[in-house]
Design a protein around this motif. Sequence first.
Motif, mmCIF file in Angstrom:
data_model
loop_
_atom_site.group_PDB
_atom_site.id
_atom_site.type_symbol
_atom_site.label_atom_id
_atom_site.label_comp_id
_atom_site.label_asym_id
_atom_site.label_seq_id
_atom_site.Cartn_x
_atom_site.Cartn_y
_atom_site.Cartn_z
ATOM 1 N N MET A 65 -1.243 -31.875 -51.025
ATOM 2 C CA MET A 65 -0.416 -30.705 -51.292
ATOM 3 C C MET A 65 1.036 -30.992 -50.953
ATOM 4 O O MET A 65 1.340 -31.902 -50.204
ATOM 5 N N THR A 66 1.894 -30.179 -51.456
ATOM 6 C CA THR A 66 3.315 -30.464 -51.305
ATOM 7 C C THR A 66 4.025 -29.256 -50.735
ATOM 8 O O THR A 66 4.481 -28.389 -51.456
ATOM 9 N N VAL A 67 4.069 -29.168 -49.446
ATOM 10 C CA VAL A 67 4.870 -28.122 -48.833
ATOM 11 C C VAL A 67 6.122 -28.792 -48.315
ATOM 12 O O VAL A 67 6.085 -29.559 -47.358
ATOM 13 N N THR A 68 7.197 -28.535 -48.977
ATOM 14 C CA THR A 68 8.423 -29.176 -48.519
ATOM 15 C C THR A 68 9.482 -28.142 -48.275
ATOM 16 O O THR A 68 9.545 -27.111 -48.940
ATOM 17 N N GLU A 69 10.296 -28.405 -47.317
ATOM 18 C CA GLU A 69 11.421 -27.532 -47.054
ATOM 19 C C GLU A 69 12.630 -28.449 -46.949
ATOM 20 O O GLU A 69 12.834 -29.102 -45.950
ATOM 21 N N GLY A 70 13.380 -28.516 -48.026
ATOM 22 C CA GLY A 70 14.503 -29.440 -48.085
ATOM 23 C C GLY A 70 14.024 -30.861 -47.880
ATOM 24 O O GLY A 70 14.668 -31.668 -47.227
ATOM 25 N N GLY A 71 12.869 -31.167 -48.398
ATOM 26 C CA GLY A 71 12.364 -32.530 -48.350
ATOM 27 C C GLY A 71 11.617 -32.856 -47.069
ATOM 28 O O GLY A 71 11.089 -33.942 -46.926
ATOM 29 N N VAL A 72 11.542 -31.907 -46.129
ATOM 30 C CA VAL A 72 10.852 -32.180 -44.869
ATOM 31 C C VAL A 72 9.521 -31.449 -44.868
ATOM 32 O O VAL A 72 9.440 -30.299 -45.265
ATOM 33 N N SER A 73 8.473 -32.118 -44.449
ATOM 34 C CA SER A 73 7.174 -31.462 -44.372
ATOM 35 C C SER A 73 7.228 -30.318 -43.374
ATOM 36 O O SER A 73 7.832 -30.439 -42.309
ATOM 37 N N VAL A 74 6.580 -29.211 -43.713
ATOM 38 C CA VAL A 74 6.667 -28.020 -42.874
ATOM 39 C C VAL A 74 6.061 -28.247 -41.499
ATOM 40 O O VAL A 74 6.579 -27.808 -40.489
ATOM 41 N N ALA A 75 4.951 -28.944 -41.485
ATOM 42 C CA ALA A 75 4.206 -29.093 -40.236
ATOM 43 C C ALA A 75 5.073 -29.667 -39.114
ATOM 44 O O ALA A 75 5.027 -29.190 -37.976
ATOM 45 N N ASP A 76 5.873 -30.676 -39.429
ATOM 46 C CA ASP A 76 6.679 -31.271 -38.363
ATOM 47 C C ASP A 76 8.165 -30.941 -38.541
ATOM 48 O O ASP A 76 9.019 -31.513 -37.910
ATOM 49 N N GLY A 77 8.445 -30.020 -39.428
ATOM 50 C CA GLY A 77 9.837 -29.694 -39.717
ATOM 51 C C GLY A 77 10.296 -28.403 -39.086
ATOM 52 O O GLY A 77 10.054 -28.143 -37.912
ATOM 53 N N ALA A 78 10.932 -27.591 -39.901
ATOM 54 C CA ALA A 78 11.650 -26.418 -39.413
ATOM 55 C C ALA A 78 10.784 -25.461 -38.607
ATOM 56 O O ALA A 78 11.196 -24.983 -37.558
ATOM 57 N N LEU A 119 10.370 -17.613 -48.797
ATOM 58 C CA LEU A 119 9.226 -17.357 -49.659
ATOM 59 C C LEU A 119 8.450 -18.643 -49.900
ATOM 60 O O LEU A 119 8.968 -19.738 -49.660
ATOM 61 N N ILE A 120 7.217 -18.481 -50.337
ATOM 62 C CA ILE A 120 6.493 -19.626 -50.857
ATOM 63 C C ILE A 120 6.229 -19.372 -52.329
ATOM 64 O O ILE A 120 6.032 -18.233 -52.748
ATOM 65 N N VAL A 121 6.263 -20.451 -53.112
ATOM 66 C CA VAL A 121 5.873 -20.377 -54.505
ATOM 67 C C VAL A 121 4.474 -20.960 -54.581
ATOM 68 O O VAL A 121 4.232 -22.075 -54.106
ATOM 69 N N MET A 122 3.544 -20.172 -55.121
ATOM 70 C CA MET A 122 2.150 -20.620 -55.192
ATOM 71 C C MET A 122 1.741 -20.870 -56.638
ATOM 72 O O MET A 122 2.238 -20.233 -57.558
ATOM 73 N N ASN A 123 0.824 -21.825 -56.797
ATOM 74 C CA ASN A 123 0.255 -22.088 -58.115
ATOM 75 C C ASN A 123 -1.129 -22.674 -57.939
ATOM 76 O O ASN A 123 -1.319 -23.598 -57.154
ATOM 77 N N GLU A 124 -2.089 -22.106 -58.637
ATOM 78 C CA GLU A 124 -3.474 -22.578 -58.604
ATOM 79 C C GLU A 124 -3.987 -22.805 -57.188
ATOM 80 O O GLU A 124 -4.585 -23.827 -56.876
ATOM 81 N N GLY A 125 -3.722 -21.828 -56.319
ATOM 82 C CA GLY A 125 -4.295 -21.871 -54.990
ATOM 83 C C GLY A 125 -3.600 -22.787 -54.013
ATOM 84 O O GLY A 125 -4.079 -22.989 -52.905
ATOM 85 N N LEU A 126 -2.475 -23.347 -54.424
ATOM 86 C CA LEU A 126 -1.730 -24.244 -53.537
ATOM 87 C C LEU A 126 -0.295 -23.759 -53.380
ATOM 88 O O LEU A 126 0.240 -23.068 -54.242
ATOM 89 N N VAL A 127 0.321 -24.143 -52.264
ATOM 90 C CA VAL A 127 1.725 -23.833 -52.050
ATOM 91 C C VAL A 127 2.551 -24.944 -52.688
ATOM 92 O O VAL A 127 2.412 -26.106 -52.337
ATOM 93 N N GLU A 128 3.399 -24.564 -53.651
ATOM 94 C CA GLU A 128 4.242 -25.565 -54.309
ATOM 95 C C GLU A 128 5.477 -25.853 -53.471
ATOM 96 O O GLU A 128 5.932 -26.974 -53.390
ATOM 97 N N GLN A 129 6.043 -24.795 -52.884
ATOM 98 C CA GLN A 129 7.263 -24.982 -52.109
ATOM 99 C C GLN A 129 7.463 -23.822 -51.157
ATOM 100 O O GLN A 129 7.126 -22.681 -51.468
ATOM 101 N N LEU A 130 8.011 -24.125 -49.989
ATOM 102 C CA LEU A 130 8.393 -23.111 -49.016
ATOM 103 C C LEU A 130 9.883 -23.252 -48.769
ATOM 104 O O LEU A 130 10.378 -24.367 -48.609
ATOM 105 N N GLY A 131 10.603 -22.155 -48.762
ATOM 106 C CA GLY A 131 12.027 -22.263 -48.483
ATOM 107 C C GLY A 131 12.733 -20.933 -48.608
ATOM 108 O O GLY A 131 12.110 -19.901 -48.879
ATOM 109 N N THR A 132 14.033 -20.940 -48.394
ATOM 110 C CA THR A 132 14.840 -19.744 -48.615
ATOM 111 C C THR A 132 15.020 -19.594 -50.125
ATOM 112 O O THR A 132 14.816 -20.558 -50.866
#
Lengths: 265, 401
Positions: free
Chosen positions: B1-14, B231-244
Amino acid sequence: MKRGRLLGAYTGLVIAYLCLPIFVMILFGFNDTKGRYNFTWQGFTLSWYRHLFDIGGLTDALVNSLTIAVFATILSVVLGTTLGLAIGRYRFRGKAGLDLMLFAQIATPEIVLGASLLSLFISLGVPRGYVTILVAHVMFCIPFVAITVQARVVGLDRSLEEAALDLGATPLVTFRKVTLPLIMPAVLAGGLLSFALSIDDFVTTSFNAGQTSTFPLWVYGASRIGVPPQVNVMGTLIFVVGVGFAVVTAFSNRQTRGGREVGAR
Amino acid sequence: MTVTEGGVSVADGAVAADSSAQDVAAIELVDVAKDFGGGADSVQAVRQVDVAIRPGEFFSLLGPSGCGKTTTLRMIAGFEEPTRGRILLYGDDMVGVPPYRRDVNMVFQSYALFPHLSVYDNIAFGLQRKKLGKSEIAWKVQQMLEIVRLEGKERRRPAELSGGQQQRVALARALVNQPRALLLDEPLAALDLKLRQTMQVELKRIQREVGITFIFVTHDQNEALTLSDRLIVMNEGLVEQLGTPHEIYEQPATKFVAGFIGTSNVLQGVVDRIVGARAVVVPADGEQVLVPATGLRAGQQVELTVRPEKVVIHAGGEVPAGERSAVRGTVTDVTYLGTSTTYTVSRGDESELVVFQQNASSPTAAARPGDIVWLSWLPEHSYVFASASHDSRSPDTAAAS
């Protein structure tokens, strides 16, 4: 213009057709009849209203009919409402079979149901009487309540109950505060139908009554030797009470109808 | 899956940094999934969602219908139990807790106002369940009626109110309980455009006034961008992107996001060389597109995007100069829209670029259909998509080609 008058005449005829027997029944409760038969008008009297309970057997039969109708209504409303909720709301194994059974029960000739119920009671060794009449009446009333309630439940927005749960109401409170008030018109209508079906049931009752008499059974028995005018008076009173209930139900229906449109959106 | 926030993975990022900095997340979904039905016909409504929502935040779940956003919201409310994962409300796991014991409240898409109760009794419903005193309930309901501007309507039945008013009652009924989070399931979808815009402003005002975390589900990208803090953008049950909203719009992480949010141009090319912090992508001979070099190497096939309003159209044989991305094409369509003009530019490889040009000045520079023009934009306005694996999931509505 002509068409309007024709329609009016037709409407009047239909209403007369429906109401004439009732009118005759009410009228002959005031008939000052002298003999055993109450078939010809012989003058106005209130005597039958004054001596309403003078015939012991008739009074007992009426009391039986009324109490059976009340108990049958209560029992079939409780059982039929829960059944209606289940088939209106949930999908489960055997639902189609259950739907079919409810309609089959309504469609089956009453005389068949009555006779087969009698053979069931006999083979189980259950003595026929008040209780078997009650059991029989509850049986044929349940489908009417269940189907009326089901129709209402199907049109009900599921999120109304979710909203109640969301606002902290337990499932029981949700039922009491939200579900039940919203299906109440259907429950009342089902109850009314049950009462009406029970109080004048003859066929099923005659099979399963044993030595117990009800109002219809007594009238049928008496018809061979002449029906006393008290029967007309009792019929009139039952009719008046029934109409009263129907008016109340219709009124409560109208009160919640506006709300229902929102709920069913 | 691809959760990115300005290119940084959410888990260890912001978010991780944020929670260690001060308070715990208001709502945190950890590896949440939901299957409907069992066995072979089971449908994966939510495949994997990991997200941490901050206290007081206006947070949106945005996506097309069937993307799993409503299911996610219903899992937070407790109407659905996740097949996998944990749902934390201020650190407490809510999985298995029935909705009537969760300190969150929901505004339903249909409003779900109780038709047999007055406006007052609708709003008081939650407080009555908490067994508060009559005078306290009356006071709180009155206060709430003021916030949603429905004073004097308390004796009405819901059916006697307009759509916008019903909406406010639904909001008041949920907010009066002072939940730890308010869940909103497309609450504005049933309103007409004008009323929807008014209610958007109202929602934002009310959220600022009460300071409660709002979790807002919508398929309307404008609504999500206007209202959300993040917000997060979701598609087919996955998070495409998280960010402002700004990050989501300006730096779409995937082709899906680029296509779903606004109009987006998609270009393909090969990385020609890396120059310092920039990679030079060459879509065709004589052209160049400059992008951040992060994670790219020469010879790599990439897809990148640029927003139509960032592109400058060079009409009349003018050639772009300086440190700019530049591509060439033939104008096929010009649509004059008053304040701006939309150009459709066809490129040699049968792809099309859409360009929005303000009509502020230099009307003489306008291109006409059939003109061969250069298009240029600044290097910071192009983004390479994080992964090519999202190709198959680009939305039908995408203007990308």
